[in-house]
Design a protein around this motif. Structure first.
Motif, PDB file in Angstrom:
ATOM      1  N   SER A  20       0.854  -1.055  -0.053  1.00  0.00           N
ATOM      2  CA  SER A  20       0.061  -0.256   0.079  1.00  0.00           C
ATOM      3  C   SER A  20       0.873   1.289   0.107  1.00  0.00           C
ATOM      4  O   SER A  20       0.336   2.389  -0.145  1.00  0.00           O
ATOM      5  CB  SER A  20      -0.909   0.175   1.223  1.00  0.00           C
ATOM      6  N   ASN A  21       2.052   1.164   0.235  1.00  0.00           N
ATOM      7  CA  ASN A  21       3.127   2.323   0.223  1.00  0.00           C
ATOM      8  C   ASN A  21       3.094   2.897  -1.187  1.00  0.00           C
ATOM      9  O   ASN A  21       3.374   3.879  -1.396  1.00  0.00           O
ATOM     10  CB  ASN A  21       4.479   1.997   0.790  1.00  0.00           C
ATOM     11  N   GLN A  22       2.924   1.928  -1.978  1.00  0.00           N
ATOM     12  CA  GLN A  22       3.022   2.448  -3.599  1.00  0.00           C
ATOM     13  C   GLN A  22       1.954   3.508  -3.857  1.00  0.00           C
ATOM     14  O   GLN A  22       1.993   4.161  -5.067  1.00  0.00           O
ATOM     15  CB  GLN A  22       2.870   1.107  -4.576  1.00  0.00           C
ATOM     16  N   LEU A  23       0.711   3.399  -3.214  1.00  0.00           N
ATOM     17  CA  LEU A  23      -0.216   4.488  -3.394  1.00  0.00           C
ATOM     18  C   LEU A  23       0.193   5.850  -3.186  1.00  0.00           C
ATOM     19  O   LEU A  23      -0.382   6.878  -3.699  1.00  0.00           O
ATOM     20  CB  LEU A  23      -1.604   4.274  -2.294  1.00  0.00           C
ATOM     21  N   PHE A  24       1.433   6.081  -2.544  1.00  0.00           N
ATOM     22  CA  PHE A  24       1.820   7.415  -2.284  1.00  0.00           C
ATOM     23  C   PHE A  24       3.112   8.075  -3.110  1.00  0.00           C
ATOM     24  O   PHE A  24       3.556   9.033  -2.825  1.00  0.00           O
ATOM     25  CB  PHE A  24       2.342   7.537  -0.796  1.00  0.00           C
ATOM     26  N   GLY A  25       3.061   7.122  -4.156  1.00  0.00           N
ATOM     27  CA  GLY A  25       4.172   7.802  -5.345  1.00  0.00           C
ATOM     28  C   GLY A  25       5.466   7.919  -4.848  1.00  0.00           C
ATOM     29  O   GLY A  25       6.058   7.111  -4.253  1.00  0.00           O
ATOM     30  N   ARG A  26       5.919   9.217  -5.084  1.00  0.00           N
ATOM     31  CA  ARG A  26       7.283   9.344  -4.821  1.00  0.00           C
ATOM     32  C   ARG A  26       7.574   9.482  -3.186  1.00  0.00           C
ATOM     33  O   ARG A  26       8.513   9.193  -2.622  1.00  0.00           O
ATOM     34  CB  ARG A  26       7.825  10.717  -5.356  1.00  0.00           C
ATOM     35  N   SER A  84       6.384   6.775  -1.366  1.00  0.00           N
ATOM     36  CA  SER A  84       6.557   5.718  -0.889  1.00  0.00           C
ATOM     37  C   SER A  84       7.670   5.452  -0.235  1.00  0.00           C
ATOM     38  O   SER A  84       7.938   4.454   0.568  1.00  0.00           O
ATOM     39  CB  SER A  84       6.295   4.642  -1.914  1.00  0.00           C
ATOM     40  N   ALA A  85       9.111   6.009  -0.539  1.00  0.00           N
ATOM     41  CA  ALA A  85      10.074   5.870  -0.070  1.00  0.00           C
ATOM     42  C   ALA A  85      10.237   5.913   1.428  1.00  0.00           C
ATOM     43  O   ALA A  85      11.248   5.307   2.154  1.00  0.00           O
ATOM     44  CB  ALA A  85      11.226   6.403  -0.692  1.00  0.00           C
ATOM     45  N   PHE A  86       9.313   7.059   2.014  1.00  0.00           N
ATOM     46  CA  PHE A  86       9.506   7.155   3.381  1.00  0.00           C
ATOM     47  C   PHE A  86       8.489   6.054   4.297  1.00  0.00           C
ATOM     48  O   PHE A  86       8.420   6.267   5.488  1.00  0.00           O
ATOM     49  CB  PHE A  86       8.834   8.498   3.414  1.00  0.00           C
ATOM     50  N   GLN A  87       7.752   5.264   3.525  1.00  0.00           N
ATOM     51  CA  GLN A  87       6.953   4.004   4.302  1.00  0.00           C
ATOM     52  C   GLN A  87       6.029   4.654   5.176  1.00  0.00           C
ATOM     53  O   GLN A  87       5.914   4.366   6.276  1.00  0.00           O
ATOM     54  CB  GLN A  87       7.942   3.386   5.133  1.00  0.00           C
ATOM     55  N   PRO A  88       5.171   5.415   4.451  1.00  0.00           N
ATOM     56  CA  PRO A  88       3.943   6.274   5.260  1.00  0.00           C
ATOM     57  C   PRO A  88       2.908   5.184   5.902  1.00  0.00           C
ATOM     58  O   PRO A  88       2.553   5.400   7.068  1.00  0.00           O
ATOM     59  CB  PRO A  88       3.350   7.106   4.219  1.00  0.00           C
ATOM     60  N   VAL A  89       2.826   4.233   5.226  1.00  0.00           N
ATOM     61  CA  VAL A  89       2.016   3.277   6.053  1.00  0.00           C
ATOM     62  C   VAL A  89       2.535   2.459   7.029  1.00  0.00           C
ATOM     63  O   VAL A  89       1.779   2.032   8.238  1.00  0.00           O
ATOM     64  CB  VAL A  89       1.495   1.890   4.797  1.00  0.00           C
ATOM     65  N   GLN A  90       3.919   2.213   6.991  1.00  0.00           N
ATOM     66  CA  GLN A  90       4.292   1.863   8.156  1.00  0.00           C
ATOM     67  C   GLN A  90       4.463   2.919   9.470  1.00  0.00           C
ATOM     68  O   GLN A  90       4.173   2.325  10.819  1.00  0.00           O
ATOM     69  CB  GLN A  90       5.926   1.218   7.813  1.00  0.00           C
ATOM     70  N   TRP A  91       4.518   3.846   9.050  1.00  0.00           N
ATOM     71  CA  TRP A  91       4.396   4.947  10.219  1.00  0.00           C
ATOM     72  C   TRP A  91       2.952   4.966  10.642  1.00  0.00           C
ATOM     73  O   TRP A  91       2.869   5.526  11.974  1.00  0.00           O
ATOM     74  CB  TRP A  91       4.904   6.344   9.723  1.00  0.00           C
ATOM     75  N   LEU A  92       1.891   4.994   9.858  1.00  0.00           N
ATOM     76  CA  LEU A  92       0.684   5.002  10.284  1.00  0.00           C
ATOM     77  C   LEU A  92       0.362   3.864  11.306  1.00  0.00           C
ATOM     78  O   LEU A  92      -0.458   4.249  12.177  1.00  0.00           O
ATOM     79  CB  LEU A  92      -0.257   5.075   9.117  1.00  0.00           C
ATOM     80  N   GLY A  93       0.601   2.820  10.705  1.00  0.00           N
ATOM     81  CA  GLY A  93       0.597   1.509  11.977  1.00  0.00           C
ATOM     82  C   GLY A  93       1.515   1.652  13.144  1.00  0.00           C
ATOM     83  O   GLY A  93       0.828   1.385  14.281  1.00  0.00           O
ATOM     84  N   PHE A  94       2.430   2.270  12.952  1.00  0.00           N
ATOM     85  CA  PHE A  94       3.261   2.591  14.105  1.00  0.00           C
ATOM     86  C   PHE A  94       2.533   3.448  15.207  1.00  0.00           C
ATOM     87  O   PHE A  94       2.429   3.234  16.263  1.00  0.00           O
ATOM     88  CB  PHE A  94       4.683   3.135  13.761  1.00  0.00           C
TER      89      PHE A  94
END
Length: 384
Positions: free
Chosen positions: A212-218, A220-230
């Motif tokens: 699902s990180n790929q939904l954030f385009g450029r 995605s390298a920051f792993q936004p979904v992982q941060w949301l889960g955290f």
């Protein structure tokens, strides 16, 4: 006269202090050991996106139905009929400990048979069921089915041996369970629900093995979904910290009178999630610091792994059972050990049983070890 306002002012500051200390610890961990921080962060994120969101959905459906059907359900439970044992086992087979605690409460109040108590304690897998259901739903259904059948057969056998009135109390203890349930901080509860909406979307995508990180385009390298889960996992911990440790027993005692459905779901999702996080971290940190090959160790135990799983099930609560389920999901222990533990463990339902009917609780727990060993040994020799 002003003692209550003073206490209410101090308590939030204590909660905020504990959360602040946790955040400070994570910050310094990030500086001191970035690799360890990354492990902790990814573990907490996996626990939230892989388990917590499913816990919230299951609890919301279960408690909404329970609030509408509670009178009919209680009437069925209190009937002295052949259906009492299977109904009790069905409630125990529901993920979590809510259904099992309903049966335990009815037994303590002199309404349920001892065989029904044994059946529900055998059938329940406690909060570890959420973990197994979210990670391996097909395996979870198999474990539920075997535990349910084992619980029903064992309940009927116990009633045939001891009779329907064995160890039943004639006293009504419901009044002794009356305790005020504390309210959650409104902002914390609202933020939890708001975060749960995107968390559910991303969690479902992750469950289908989609990045699902790929939904954030450029980004995605920051792993936004992982941060949301955290962040979601930290929020669960914050909700758990905001509640007194003795408030959970009050919530269990009031299962049949849920006034604030949203708060109940938020509070209990957080409570279970903390145990899940503890189970995940216990495994990951043990491997990280020791480098142990737990799979090889338990493989050398052979059949003794079944005995270990059964004995671990004697421990009240869901924490140890979540750890064992984590070991199974990581391929450390076989399915037969998971089955033996699922039948042996009683989850959080054992706490009110020990407090209100210790003799019955102890005997029912010992009785559950017999079918747990039988099922565990048989399936182990079948290669499960």
């Amino acid at each position: 006269m002003n003692s209550k306002p003073i206490v209410s002012m101090i308590k939030p500051r204590r909660d905020q202090l504990l959360v602040s200390l946790l955040l400070a610890f994570l910050y310094f961990l990030h500086i001191a050991d970035p690799q360890l921080f990354e492990l902790v962060m990814s573990t907490l994120s996996d626990a939230y996106l892989g388990v917590s969101i499913f816990i919230a959905a299951t609890l919301a459906v279960f408690y909404a139905l329970d609030r509408r059907m509670k009178s009919g359900l209680t009437q069925v439970l209190n009937q002295n009929s052949i259906f009492q044992v299977p109904v009790a086992a069905l409630l125990g087979a529901l993920p979590g400990c809510g259904g099992a605690i309903i049966v335990v409460t009815q037994f303590v109040n002199g309404q349920m048979s001892f065989g029904a108590l044994v059946a529900v304690l055998i059938a329940t897998m406690g909060d570890a069921a959420f973990l197994l259901l979210s990670k391996e739903p097909q395996t979870a259904l198999l474990v539920y089915g075997i535990s349910l059948v084992t619980g029903v057969l064992s309940g009927y056998l116990v009633n045939a041996i001891h009779g329907h009135d064995y160890l039943k109390s004639s006293q009504n203890n419901s009044a002794s369970c009356a305790t005020t349930i504390p309210r959650l901080p409104p902002k914390l509860s609202t933020f939890f629900i708001l975060l749960l909406i995107p968390g559910t979307v991303f969690g479902l995508l992750e469950a289908f093995q989609l990045d699902s990180n790929q939904l954030f385009g450029r980004w995605s390298a920051f792993q936004p979904v992982q941060w949301l889960g955290f962040l979601g996992a930290l929020l669960c911990i914050a909700v758990w910290i905001s509640q007194p440790l003795d408030s959970w027993s009050a919530r269990f005692a009031a299962k049949n009178e849920i006034r604030y459905l949203r708060e109940t779901v938020v509070a209990e999702t957080s409570f279970i999630s903390v145990w899940v996080i503890a189970g995940f971290l216990s495994y990951e940190l043990l491997v990280y610091f020791t480098g142990l090959n737990l799979q090889a160790i338990f493989y050398n135990f052979g059949g003794l792994t079944i005995l270990f799983a059964v004995l671990l099930g004697f421990v009240p609560g869901c924490g140890p059972q979540i750890v064992l389920t984590t070991l199974y999901l990581n391929g450390v222990v076989p399915l037969s050990a998971q089955l033996a533990n699922a039948i042996s463990n009683d989850g959080d339902a054992l706490f009110p049983a020990i407090a209100l009917a210790p003799k019955a609780a102890l005997q029912a727990t010992l009785y559950s070890a017999v079918p747990a060993m039988i099922v565990g040994v048989v399936t182990f020799n079948l290669g499960w």
